[in-house]
Design an enzyme around this catalytic site. Structure first.
Site, PDB file in Angstrom:
ATOM      1  CB  THR A   1      -0.938   0.006   1.207  1.00  0.00           C
ATOM      2  OG1 THR A   1      -0.170  -0.220   2.403  1.00  0.00           O
ATOM      3  CG2 THR A   1      -2.007  -1.072   1.086  1.00  0.00           C
TER       4      THR A   1
ATOM      5  CG  ASN B   1      -9.500  -8.968   0.731  1.00  0.00           C
ATOM      6  OD1 ASN B   1      -9.023  -8.178  -0.075  1.00  0.00           O
ATOM      7  ND2 ASN B   1      -9.489  -8.750   2.037  1.00  0.00           N
TER       8      ASN B   1
ATOM      9  CG  HIS C   1     -54.873 -14.751 -24.045  1.00  0.00           C
ATOM     10  ND1 HIS C   1     -55.852 -14.599 -23.104  1.00  0.00           N
ATOM     11  CD2 HIS C   1     -55.483 -14.517 -25.242  1.00  0.00           C
ATOM     12  CE1 HIS C   1     -57.002 -14.317 -23.690  1.00  0.00           C
ATOM     13  NE2 HIS C   1     -56.801 -14.266 -24.989  1.00  0.00           N
TER      14      HIS C   1
ATOM     15  NE  ARG D   1     -61.231 -18.651 -41.995  1.00  0.00           N
ATOM     16  CZ  ARG D   1     -61.887 -18.018 -41.036  1.00  0.00           C
ATOM     17  NH1 ARG D   1     -61.229 -17.497 -40.016  1.00  0.00           N
ATOM     18  NH2 ARG D   1     -63.202 -17.901 -41.080  1.00  0.00           N
TER      19      ARG D   1
END
Length: 460
Positions: free
Chosen positions: A78, A227, A362, A439
């Protein structure tokens, strides 16, 4: 006199067992280094110096433009780290805070109190200390019979008497700036670690008859240095409790604050209700009187007032006031749900704007779409937005009605008040006020079922 700061952020963090520099591990949404920098900012340093070393560029990116940087190419303790800041701070009048970048729980208030204590007592050095029930591993604060600090002894260098001391060094200090760098020239590596200890300057000051003081934290938790991953989890736990307590004091209801995970930069208005197991990350904002139910997960999103989010995920999006989302919905990045929108069960929205009061109740996918107001999506609707190479946009105007099981092949425009018949595959634009049927016509083959295995006549 001016304040200065040195943040020590050069270490490898070997015990973290990580490729990431230790100070860049996150606690409640931001790095430990950012937590420390924010706390340090409270003392308004005239200059902030961050000491970097291991993977320096990664560390530099976090505080780029906010701090000066200096390199510690070898990690020799340090004291050595602080020496690296001399070029930036040498000769300046004032006091310098030295703090480790792995102490995310320290508060700005405590650092301000430390600075004030140092100045008021005219110390040359002031140590931030704490009282630990189990001081093992910490440097001990050794005082004389008058209560004055005489030295700091590291765990590996402490004798049996010194090891019994419970007052510990947190690793945070304030020094007279000039005297700090003068004293650093006189320290050596004659210790168990073979490193330059910053703590040795304390002994130098004492030998010179200079005044050394200690300011003790009220809360030991603030002193926690991280640490390893165990300490990281402890820091996360402490920070979570702090954050949630602050929100509760400010008028937010928590069903179970111990099971609610909120990052430090999240903003929540009063009268929000948060059930257990909710996670709010990044810079999320939640408006007043909203309800977030169990299992909700929100990242960097803005949630308007009076919304209800039920067990759903929202990422990098905006949900305006009065909307309802879920259960089990997924709002993916770059989406906007406008006022009063309802997104229901198993609906996914991605990169889309959904107009006011539109409903998708949904089993629907809405991707890369611009949807007007008052649109209704029947169950099973899919916007087909990707051809394997490119994304295409679907535009649906106001008050359109999308029948169940519609497949909308983008690029596509559906006009105001238009309707798509259930089960249709829509490949061409639909004009306003029109009905689109895409369709095959149903054909009944009378008597054909008799030949099928399920028919009673075929059963033995």
């Amino acid at each position: 006199m001016s304040n200065y700061a040195i943040i020590l952020a050069a270490g490898k963090g070997t015990r973290m067992k990580s490729d990431l520099p230790k100070v860049l591990h996150k606690v409640s949404g931001i790095t430990m280094l950012e937590h420390v920098f924010r706390a340090v900012s409270v003392i308004e340093p005239a200059k902030n110096v961050t000491v970097i070393g291991h993977k320096a560029e990664l560390v530099r990116e976090v505080l780029d433009g906010q701090s000066a940087f200096t390199m510690q190419t070898e990690q020799l303790g340090t004291g050595h780290a602080v020496m690296m800041a001399e070029e930036e701070l040498a000769g300046l009048e004032g006091q310098t805070l030295v703090i480790a970048g792995d102490t995310p729980l320290i508060t700005g208030e405590s650092l301000k109190n430390l600075i004030d204590f140092h100045v008021n007592h005219k110390n040359v050095a002031t140590i931030l200390t704490a009282t630990a029930d189990n001081p093992f591993g910490y440097g001990r604060i050794i005082r004389n019979e008058n209560g004055e600090v005489t030295k700091i002894v590291e765990q590996k260098d402490a004798n049996k008497f010194e090891q019994q001391v419970k007052e510990i060094n947190t690793g945070t200090y304030v020094f007279d700036n000039k005297r700090l760098f003068e004293a650093l020239k006189n320290i050596n590596t004659n210790n168990a670690q073979g490193e330059y200890y910053l703590t040795d300057v304390i002994s130098i000051f004492r030998e010179n008859g200079e005044k050394v003081g200690a300011y003790t934290l009220r809360d030991f938790e603030e002193s926690l240095g991280v640490n390893d991953r165990v300490a990281l989890a402890t820091a996360e736990d402490v920070m979570r409790r702090r954050i949630n307590k602050t929100h509760m004091i400010n008028g937010v209801t928590f069903q179970n604050p111990n099971a609610t995970y909120i990052d430090v930069d999240v903003e929540i208005a009063p009268d929000v209700v948060i059930e257990a197991n909710v996670t709010l990350k990044g810079k999320t904002k939640v408006g007043a009187e909203s309800v977030l139910t169990n299992g909700t997960y929100i990242v960097d999103s803005t949630i308007g007032a009076n919304t209800v989010i039920t067990n759903s995920m929202i990422e990098h999006s905006v949900v305006e006031k009065g909307a309802t989302v879920g259960p089990f919905a997924h709002i993916r990045p770059d989406s906007m749900l406008k006022e009063g929108v309802h997104i229901g069960n198993f609906v996914e929205v991605k990169g889309s704007t959904i107009g006011e009061n539109t409903k998708a109740g949904h089993l629907t996918y809405i991707g890369n779409a611009e949807v007007g107001s008052d649109v209704n999506f029947g169950a099973g609707t899919i916007t087909v937005n990707y051809d394997g190479q490119h994304k295409f946009k679907t535009q649906i105007a106001n008050n359109a009605f999308i029948g169940s099981n519609s497949t909308l092949i983008a690029p596509l425009e559906i006009g105001d008040n238009a309707l798509t018949a259930a089960g249709s595959t829509i490949t061409d634009n639909v004009p306003a006020d029109s009905v689109a049927i895409g369709r095959s016509r149903q054909v009944n083959k009378e008597g054909y079922a008799i030949k099928k295995p399920h028919h009673p006549s075929q059963q033995k």
